[in-house]
Design a protein around this motif. Structure first.
Motif, short mmCIF file in Angstrom:
data_model
loop_
_atom_site.label_atom_id
_atom_site.label_comp_id
_atom_site.label_asym_id
_atom_site.label_seq_id
_atom_site.Cartn_x
_atom_site.Cartn_y
_atom_site.Cartn_z
N TYR A 8 0.84 -1.20 0.00
CA TYR A 8 0.00 0.00 0.00
C TYR A 8 0.88 1.25 0.00
N LEU A 9 1.94 1.20 0.78
CA LEU A 9 2.88 2.32 0.85
C LEU A 9 3.50 2.58 -0.53
N LEU A 10 3.91 1.53 -1.21
CA LEU A 10 4.49 1.70 -2.54
C LEU A 10 3.48 2.30 -3.52
N ARG A 11 2.26 1.84 -3.43
CA ARG A 11 1.21 2.36 -4.30
C ARG A 11 0.95 3.85 -4.01
N ALA A 12 0.91 4.22 -2.73
CA ALA A 12 0.73 5.63 -2.36
C ALA A 12 1.92 6.47 -2.83
N PRO A 42 8.16 2.11 -16.02
CA PRO A 42 7.08 1.16 -16.30
C PRO A 42 5.99 1.12 -15.23
N VAL A 43 6.36 1.25 -13.97
CA VAL A 43 5.37 1.19 -12.89
C VAL A 43 4.49 2.44 -12.92
N LEU A 44 5.11 3.61 -12.97
CA LEU A 44 4.34 4.85 -12.97
C LEU A 44 3.50 5.00 -14.23
N HIS A 68 -0.48 -5.40 -4.60
CA HIS A 68 0.52 -6.48 -4.63
C HIS A 68 1.25 -6.51 -5.98
N ALA A 69 0.52 -6.30 -7.06
CA ALA A 69 1.14 -6.28 -8.39
C ALA A 69 2.14 -5.13 -8.49
N THR A 70 1.79 -3.99 -7.92
CA THR A 70 2.70 -2.84 -7.94
C THR A 70 3.97 -3.16 -7.14
N ALA A 71 3.81 -3.77 -5.97
CA ALA A 71 4.98 -4.12 -5.15
C ALA A 71 5.90 -5.07 -5.91
N ARG A 72 5.32 -6.07 -6.58
CA ARG A 72 6.15 -7.00 -7.38
C ARG A 72 6.85 -6.28 -8.52
N SER A 98 10.75 -14.28 -0.01
CA SER A 98 11.88 -13.57 -0.61
C SER A 98 12.31 -12.44 0.31
N PHE A 99 13.60 -12.23 0.36
CA PHE A 99 14.19 -11.15 1.13
C PHE A 99 14.84 -10.19 0.14
N VAL A 100 14.59 -8.92 0.32
CA VAL A 100 15.16 -7.91 -0.57
C VAL A 100 16.28 -7.21 0.17
N ARG A 101 17.44 -7.20 -0.44
CA ARG A 101 18.62 -6.56 0.15
C ARG A 101 19.05 -5.39 -0.73
N VAL A 102 19.23 -4.23 -0.12
CA VAL A 102 19.70 -3.06 -0.86
C VAL A 102 21.18 -3.26 -1.14
#
Length: 191
Positions: A8-12, A42-44, A68-72, A98-102
């Motif tokens: 939700y945060l990513l979408r906002a 592509p996302v925006l 969820h699709a936006t987060a992926r 899955s773990f995301v590492r910067v």
């Protein structure tokens, strides 16, 4: 709970980016497209096309829709551009996580410094993107950068920055409250 709020945060954040890029605007609580010029993201661009193809809807609707699709898509784009590394962990044969590492932690440190400066520096020097960054982090309850104690200590400043950050942050706060209420109802047997 963080993993539940994050999409939700990513979408906002994507909506805020479109707003600050002058592609969308707030029209009495509804999202309205003002320019369909693509941003080469592509996302925006996908979100902008989705909004343009729809009737006017609330900010909360667009934050919740396809989160969820936006987060992926964001994760995949960041991985493709080599900003992050995605590691798959399979503790059981059926479940995977899955773990995301910067890859470059300096980027995270620079963002944290911008957030801190927006909270403590002169308000007149905080640009709209940094105001939105603070507002979204507060509304999304991102405890790694704005723990509850810090949100309380800077409550007035966060409110001032939220007023400048656009309508996505208050809408995100409402979505998160609904998520909390739903989770509490399910945990309590009420759902």
């Amino acid at each position: 709970m963080t993993h539940m709020r994050f999409p939700y945060l990513l979408r906002a954040a994507a909506l805020t980016d479109l707003l600050l890029s002058r592609r969308i605007a707030d029209d009495k609580g509804k999202v309205r497209v003002v320019s369909e010029d693509e941003l080469a993201d592509p996302v925006l661009d996908g979100l902008l096309r989705q909004i343009a193809a729809s009737r006017p809807r609330s900010w909360q609707h667009w934050i919740s829709k396809d989160h969820h699709a936006t987060a992926r898509a964001v994760r995949d784009e960041l991985e493709t551009e080599r900003w992050v590394r995605v590691e798959l962990n399979r503790p059981f044969l059926i479940f995977s996580r899955s773990f995301v590492r910067v890859r470059d932690t300096r980027v995270v440190k620079r963002l944290a410094a911008r957030l801190s400066s927006a909270l403590t520096g002169p308000l007149s020097r905080v640009d709209e993107r940094d105001a939105a960054l603070v507002a979204l982090a507060a509304a999304g309850e991102v405890r790694t950068v704005l723990p509850r104690a810090k949100r309380r200590a800077y409550k007035e400043r966060i409110t001032q920055l939220t007023d400048r950050g656009g309508p996505a942050s208050p809408a995100l706060r409402k979505v998160i409250r609904q998520l909390h209420a739903t989770t509490a109802a399910v945990a309590g047997g009420g759902g």
